[in-house]
Design a protein around this motif. Structure first.
Motif, PDB file in Angstrom:
ATOM      1  N   UNK A 163       0.819  -1.207   0.000  1.00  0.00           N
ATOM      2  CA  UNK A 163       0.000   0.000   0.000  1.00  0.00           C
ATOM      3  C   UNK A 163       0.861   1.269   0.000  1.00  0.00           C
ATOM      4  N   UNK A 164       0.510   2.185  -0.899  1.00  0.00           N
ATOM      5  CA  UNK A 164       1.133   3.511  -0.942  1.00  0.00           C
ATOM      6  C   UNK A 164       0.019   4.540  -1.018  1.00  0.00           C
ATOM      7  N   UNK A 165       0.142   5.610  -0.237  1.00  0.00           N
ATOM      8  CA  UNK A 165      -0.833   6.692  -0.275  1.00  0.00           C
ATOM      9  C   UNK A 165      -0.229   7.873  -1.020  1.00  0.00           C
ATOM     10  N   UNK A 166      -1.013   8.457  -1.923  1.00  0.00           N
ATOM     11  CA  UNK A 166      -0.556   9.586  -2.729  1.00  0.00           C
ATOM     12  C   UNK A 166      -1.432  10.791  -2.409  1.00  0.00           C
ATOM     13  N   UNK A 167      -0.802  11.895  -2.026  1.00  0.00           N
ATOM     14  CA  UNK A 167      -1.509  13.142  -1.748  1.00  0.00           C
ATOM     15  C   UNK A 167      -1.313  14.084  -2.929  1.00  0.00           C
ATOM     16  N   UNK A 168      -2.420  14.698  -3.364  1.00  0.00           N
ATOM     17  CA  UNK A 168      -2.355  15.601  -4.507  1.00  0.00           C
ATOM     18  C   UNK A 168      -3.488  16.607  -4.430  1.00  0.00           C
ATOM     19  N   UNK A 169      -3.377  17.654  -5.230  1.00  0.00           N
ATOM     20  CA  UNK A 169      -4.434  18.661  -5.347  1.00  0.00           C
ATOM     21  C   UNK A 169      -5.029  18.582  -6.744  1.00  0.00           C
ATOM     22  N   UNK A 170      -6.328  18.843  -6.826  1.00  0.00           N
ATOM     23  CA  UNK A 170      -7.019  18.875  -8.114  1.00  0.00           C
ATOM     24  C   UNK A 170      -7.666  20.240  -8.274  1.00  0.00           C
ATOM     25  N   UNK A 171      -7.458  20.849  -9.430  1.00  0.00           N
ATOM     26  CA  UNK A 171      -8.066  22.138  -9.764  1.00  0.00           C
ATOM     27  C   UNK A 171      -9.053  21.884 -10.901  1.00  0.00           C
ATOM     28  N   UNK A 172     -10.331  22.171 -10.647  1.00  0.00           N
ATOM     29  CA  UNK A 172     -11.386  21.953 -11.639  1.00  0.00           C
ATOM     30  C   UNK A 172     -12.579  22.822 -11.290  1.00  0.00           C
ATOM     31  N   UNK A 173     -13.535  22.860 -12.174  1.00  0.00           N
ATOM     32  CA  UNK A 173     -14.807  23.515 -11.888  1.00  0.00           C
ATOM     33  C   UNK A 173     -15.466  22.754 -10.739  1.00  0.00           C
ATOM     34  N   UNK A 174     -15.922  23.436  -9.683  1.00  0.00           N
ATOM     35  CA  UNK A 174     -16.523  22.732  -8.542  1.00  0.00           C
ATOM     36  C   UNK A 174     -17.710  21.841  -8.916  1.00  0.00           C
ATOM     37  N   UNK A 175     -18.412  22.168  -9.987  1.00  0.00           N
ATOM     38  CA  UNK A 175     -19.582  21.376 -10.377  1.00  0.00           C
ATOM     39  C   UNK A 175     -19.216  20.150 -11.208  1.00  0.00           C
ATOM     40  N   UNK A 176     -17.990  20.069 -11.674  1.00  0.00           N
ATOM     41  CA  UNK A 176     -17.575  18.978 -12.563  1.00  0.00           C
ATOM     42  C   UNK A 176     -17.098  17.767 -11.767  1.00  0.00           C
ATOM     43  N   UNK A 177     -17.148  16.610 -12.415  1.00  0.00           N
ATOM     44  CA  UNK A 177     -16.582  15.380 -11.870  1.00  0.00           C
ATOM     45  C   UNK A 177     -15.331  15.062 -12.679  1.00  0.00           C
ATOM     46  N   UNK A 178     -14.253  14.768 -11.961  1.00  0.00           N
ATOM     47  CA  UNK A 178     -12.993  14.426 -12.625  1.00  0.00           C
ATOM     48  C   UNK A 178     -12.550  13.043 -12.186  1.00  0.00           C
ATOM     49  N   UNK A 179     -11.681  12.451 -12.976  1.00  0.00           N
ATOM     50  CA  UNK A 179     -11.024  11.218 -12.595  1.00  0.00           C
ATOM     51  C   UNK A 179      -9.528  11.421 -12.785  1.00  0.00           C
TER      52      UNK A 179
END
Length: 125
Positions: free
Chosen positions: A48-64
């Motif tokens: 197991x490895x945990x990855x921390x990251x930030x995502x910048x997108x439109x708040x109403x959108x769904x991203x993968x």
């Protein structure tokens, strides 16, 4: 030598094309955008490895986002696709555009790194 009328027509065509290009840029080229930034990772053990990251997108959108763990030879030892759903404007920062994420990636051997490979917007059904 060009006539005055040809110069006016040529200038008008250039002006119209420039206006269309600027409008295309201003409207986001028709596709919503998403960006990610790696913040860190934590190797829990060989599974197991945990990855921390930030995502910048439109708040109403769904991203993968495709998140991967890499071994000492930079081979992929774990891979997962994380879904980041819509969020409120009071979540994260920048009125909900930037949110912190943590992905737990199962690995087949000990990882030495964890990163976000890519992110994309999921089309609305």
């Amino acid at each position: 030598m060009r006539t005055r009328r040809q110069k006016v027509i040529f200038g008008a065509v250039i002006a119209i094309l420039t206006l269309i290009f600027v409008a295309w840029l201003a409207l986001g080229r028709g596709e919503p955008s998403v960006a990610s930034k790696d913040v860190g990772f934590s190797v829990q053990d060989s599974t197991l490895t945990e990855v921390d990251f930030q995502v910048v997108k439109d708040p109403a959108a769904t991203a993968q986002c495709a998140v991967k763990a890499l071994g000492s030879s930079f081979a992929i030892v774990g891979w997962d696709v994380v879904t980041i759903g819509p969020n409120g404007t009071n979540s994260g920062i920048d009125q909900g555009r930037t949110t912190a994420q943590r992905a737990s990636v199962r690995t087949e051997s000990l990882a030495v790194s964890g990163i976000v490979d890519s992110c994309w917007i999921v089309p609305a059904p």
